[in-house]
Scaffold this motif. Structure first.
Motif, PDB file in Angstrom:
ATOM      1  N   GLY A 154       3.045   3.199  -6.957  1.00 27.25           N
ATOM      2  CA  GLY A 154       2.336   4.238  -6.224  1.00 27.25           C
ATOM      3  C   GLY A 154       1.189   3.730  -5.377  1.00 27.25           C
ATOM      4  O   GLY A 154       0.350   4.515  -4.929  1.00 27.25           O
ATOM      5  N   SER A 155       1.149   2.432  -5.140  1.00 24.01           N
ATOM      6  CA  SER A 155       0.040   1.845  -4.381  1.00 24.01           C
ATOM      7  C   SER A 155       0.480   1.416  -2.987  1.00 24.01           C
ATOM      8  O   SER A 155       1.673   1.291  -2.696  1.00 24.01           O
ATOM      9  N   LYS A 156      -0.501   1.195  -2.145  1.00 23.66           N
ATOM     10  CA  LYS A 156      -0.277   0.738  -0.769  1.00 23.66           C
ATOM     11  C   LYS A 156      -1.304  -0.337  -0.467  1.00 23.66           C
ATOM     12  O   LYS A 156      -2.466  -0.235  -0.884  1.00 23.66           O
ATOM     13  N   ILE A 157      -0.883  -1.379   0.224  1.00 27.30           N
ATOM     14  CA  ILE A 157      -1.764  -2.498   0.562  1.00 27.30           C
ATOM     15  C   ILE A 157      -1.835  -2.658   2.080  1.00 27.30           C
ATOM     16  O   ILE A 157      -0.808  -2.609   2.767  1.00 27.30           O
ATOM     17  N   VAL A 158      -3.047  -2.856   2.596  1.00 27.76           N
ATOM     18  CA  VAL A 158      -3.249  -3.247   3.993  1.00 27.76           C
ATOM     19  C   VAL A 158      -4.069  -4.531   4.002  1.00 27.76           C
ATOM     20  O   VAL A 158      -5.127  -4.606   3.364  1.00 27.76           O
TER      21      VAL A 158
ATOM     22  N   ALA B 146      -7.188   5.479   7.041  1.00 26.41           N
ATOM     23  CA  ALA B 146      -5.918   5.818   6.393  1.00 26.41           C
ATOM     24  C   ALA B 146      -6.085   5.912   4.882  1.00 26.41           C
ATOM     25  O   ALA B 146      -5.479   6.779   4.228  1.00 26.41           O
ATOM     26  N   ALA B 147      -6.926   5.037   4.322  1.00 25.19           N
ATOM     27  CA  ALA B 147      -7.166   5.065   2.872  1.00 25.19           C
ATOM     28  C   ALA B 147      -7.875   6.350   2.463  1.00 25.19           C
ATOM     29  O   ALA B 147      -7.501   6.992   1.469  1.00 25.19           O
ATOM     30  N   VAL B 148      -8.892   6.744   3.219  1.00 16.23           N
ATOM     31  CA  VAL B 148      -9.634   7.972   2.904  1.00 16.23           C
ATOM     32  C   VAL B 148      -8.716   9.189   3.054  1.00 16.23           C
ATOM     33  O   VAL B 148      -8.756  10.117   2.234  1.00 16.23           O
ATOM     34  N   ALA B 149      -7.870   9.192   4.074  1.00 17.75           N
ATOM     35  CA  ALA B 149      -6.927  10.298   4.270  1.00 17.75           C
ATOM     36  C   ALA B 149      -5.969  10.403   3.085  1.00 17.75           C
ATOM     37  O   ALA B 149      -5.689  11.507   2.589  1.00 17.75           O
TER      38      ALA B 149
ATOM     39  N   THR C 246      -2.630  11.389  -2.583  1.00 15.00           N
ATOM     40  CA  THR C 246      -1.448  10.542  -2.721  1.00 15.00           C
ATOM     41  C   THR C 246      -1.794   9.235  -3.430  1.00 15.00           C
ATOM     42  O   THR C 246      -0.893   8.519  -3.884  1.00 15.00           O
ATOM     43  N   VAL C 247      -3.089   8.904  -3.490  1.00 16.21           N
ATOM     44  CA  VAL C 247      -3.577   7.789  -4.311  1.00 16.21           C
ATOM     45  C   VAL C 247      -4.795   8.283  -5.084  1.00 16.21           C
ATOM     46  O   VAL C 247      -5.449   9.257  -4.697  1.00 16.21           O
TER      47      VAL C 247
ATOM     48  N   ARG D 110      -5.339  -8.279 -12.673  1.00 17.62           N
ATOM     49  CA  ARG D 110      -5.231  -6.822 -12.704  1.00 17.62           C
ATOM     50  C   ARG D 110      -3.907  -6.349 -12.105  1.00 17.62           C
ATOM     51  O   ARG D 110      -3.298  -7.051 -11.294  1.00 17.62           O
ATOM     52  N   THR D 111      -3.476  -5.161 -12.508  1.00 17.07           N
ATOM     53  CA  THR D 111      -2.359  -4.474 -11.871  1.00 17.07           C
ATOM     54  C   THR D 111      -2.903  -3.154 -11.337  1.00 17.07           C
ATOM     55  O   THR D 111      -3.447  -2.356 -12.094  1.00 17.07           O
ATOM     56  N   LEU D 112      -2.771  -2.953 -10.046  1.00 16.25           N
ATOM     57  CA  LEU D 112      -3.435  -1.832  -9.383  1.00 16.25           C
ATOM     58  C   LEU D 112      -2.421  -0.738  -9.049  1.00 16.25           C
ATOM     59  O   LEU D 112      -1.688  -0.827  -8.058  1.00 16.25           O
ATOM     60  N   ASP D 113      -2.354   0.284  -9.912  1.00 16.71           N
ATOM     61  CA  ASP D 113      -1.449   1.412  -9.707  1.00 16.71           C
ATOM     62  C   ASP D 113      -2.160   2.544  -8.955  1.00 16.71           C
ATOM     63  O   ASP D 113      -3.378   2.708  -9.054  1.00 16.71           O
ATOM     64  N   ASP D 114      -1.377   3.365  -8.229  1.00 17.39           N
ATOM     65  CA  ASP D 114      -1.873   4.572  -7.554  1.00 17.39           C
ATOM     66  C   ASP D 114      -3.153   4.309  -6.762  1.00 17.39           C
ATOM     67  O   ASP D 114      -4.106   5.092  -6.808  1.00 17.39           O
ATOM     68  N   SER D 115      -3.155   3.195  -6.040  1.00 20.36           N
ATOM     69  CA  SER D 115      -4.363   2.787  -5.308  1.00 20.36           C
ATOM     70  C   SER D 115      -4.019   2.450  -3.857  1.00 20.36           C
ATOM     71  O   SER D 115      -2.895   2.043  -3.542  1.00 20.36           O
TER      72      SER D 115
END
Length: 334
Positions: free
Chosen positions: A253-257, A146-149, A155-156, A223-228
């Protein structure tokens, strides 16, 4: 003894369903105790009435998957048989799934079980997803897909993969090399998944450009992880402080799994697992999904599923025994 005749419309589908040297057919016969005979454009199924019914429904379900271009293997057959026995054969059509990602070698990555499908859907829908389940359920692999997609779709801008190096602890200093080489063995499963999706050369290019980062959890502090797209693997080995620190790294703009297996906690007995606490704390929070995978979602060797189920049974019996053998304490009702 009951006999049932099935008509076959497209022989190319039945060849896919039967498998090489009829191995899938032999598996259905062995699991259900039936006999399936191929008679040109018909199949004759014989055996006990209930088993014949299960076999017919399983073959019909496999035929529907084959007609949609799905490759039928042992895992498909065993899973379809489980659905049929559970009276869920109406859900077989849901297994013809969208492709999540295509590997460097052109192999399409798809969810293989209903549990995996719900897990992938949750990742796509929510900002934070916790995937909890035993080994072999595809928690990490599907998250990386999903991350690679998302990265390919732009989108990231970055993929960040991390996991705690719990086993290293204070012994890291005794290992040869710099810090990165010391923690690399603990990150190997993440490297392997990325190599599979991207290929070694493409992975190395993105790594050098900073588009991909694979690092121990300690590197996330401050750290603050944007668009990741950020994946925390083996989260059962985080402390409560580490988990809170990681979750608060989320940027715009980030997503976490977050993935983990609550039965494989390597922390000292006096340490609370950050994953277990997060499940309790975050339950019901908007835009956060908690997805549980089970032994039914194991897509490795069938023996892995049996091992997981055996340990589950042992753990339940052990807990039941502990409750039965508990001595009454002062204040307990008599």
């Amino acid at each position: 003894m009951t006999e049932q005749i099935m008509s076959i419309d497209r022989m190319e589908n039945i060849i896919n369903v039967f498998g090489s040297f009829d191995e899938n057919l032999r598996l259905i016969e062995a699991e259900l105790g039936v006999r399936v005979t191929d008679r040109e454009s018909e199949l004759k199924i014989s055996g006990e009435a209930e088993s014949v019914m299960y076999a017919q429904r399983a073959i019909e379900g496999l035929m529907r998957l084959a007609a949609k271009g799905e490759n039928i293997d042992e895992q498909n057959v065993r899973y379809i048989l489980a659905l049929v026995k559970a009276g869920q054969d109406d859900k077989i059509g849901e297994l013809s799934r969208d492709v999540i990602c295509v590997t460097a070698k052109g192999k399409p990555i798809k969810a293989k079980t209903l549990g995996q499908k719900k897990y992938v859907d949750a990742i796509l829908k929510n900002t934070v997803t916790l995937g909890i389940g035993p080994a072999g359920t595809g928690k990490t692999y599907l998250a990386v897909a999903a991350a690679v997609a998302a990265f390919r779709a732009k989108t990231v801008n970055r993929i960040i993969l991390t996991r705690p190096a719990v086993e290293a602890g204070e012994r890291l200093g005794f290992l040869p090399g710099d810090l990165q080489s010391k923690v690399d063995p603990y990150l190997r499963p993440l490297y392997d998944a990325l190599f599979d999706m991207l290929g070694a050369e493409t992975y190395q290019k993105y790594l050098e450009r900073g588009d991909i980062e694979v690092a121990p959890l300690a590197y996330m502090r401050g750290r603050t992880l944007d668009d990741s797209f950020i994946i925390l693997d083996e989260a059962q080995n985080t402390s409560r402080e580490q988990m809170k620190m990681f979750l608060t790294r989320l940027g715009f703009g980030s997503k976490i799994v977050i993935t983990g297996d609550e039965t494989q906690i390597d922390l000292p007995a006096d340490k609370v697992s950050g994953l277990r606490e997060a499940v309790r704390v975050l339950d019901g929070v908007e835009d956060i999904a908690i997805m549980r995978l089970s032994s039914a979602d194991v897509v490795r060797h069938v023996l892995v599923q049996r091992i997981v189920e055996a340990y589950d049974r042992y753990e339940r019996s052990r807990q039941s025994g502990n409750n039965t053998n508990r001595q009454p304490r002062k204040g307990d009702r008599k």
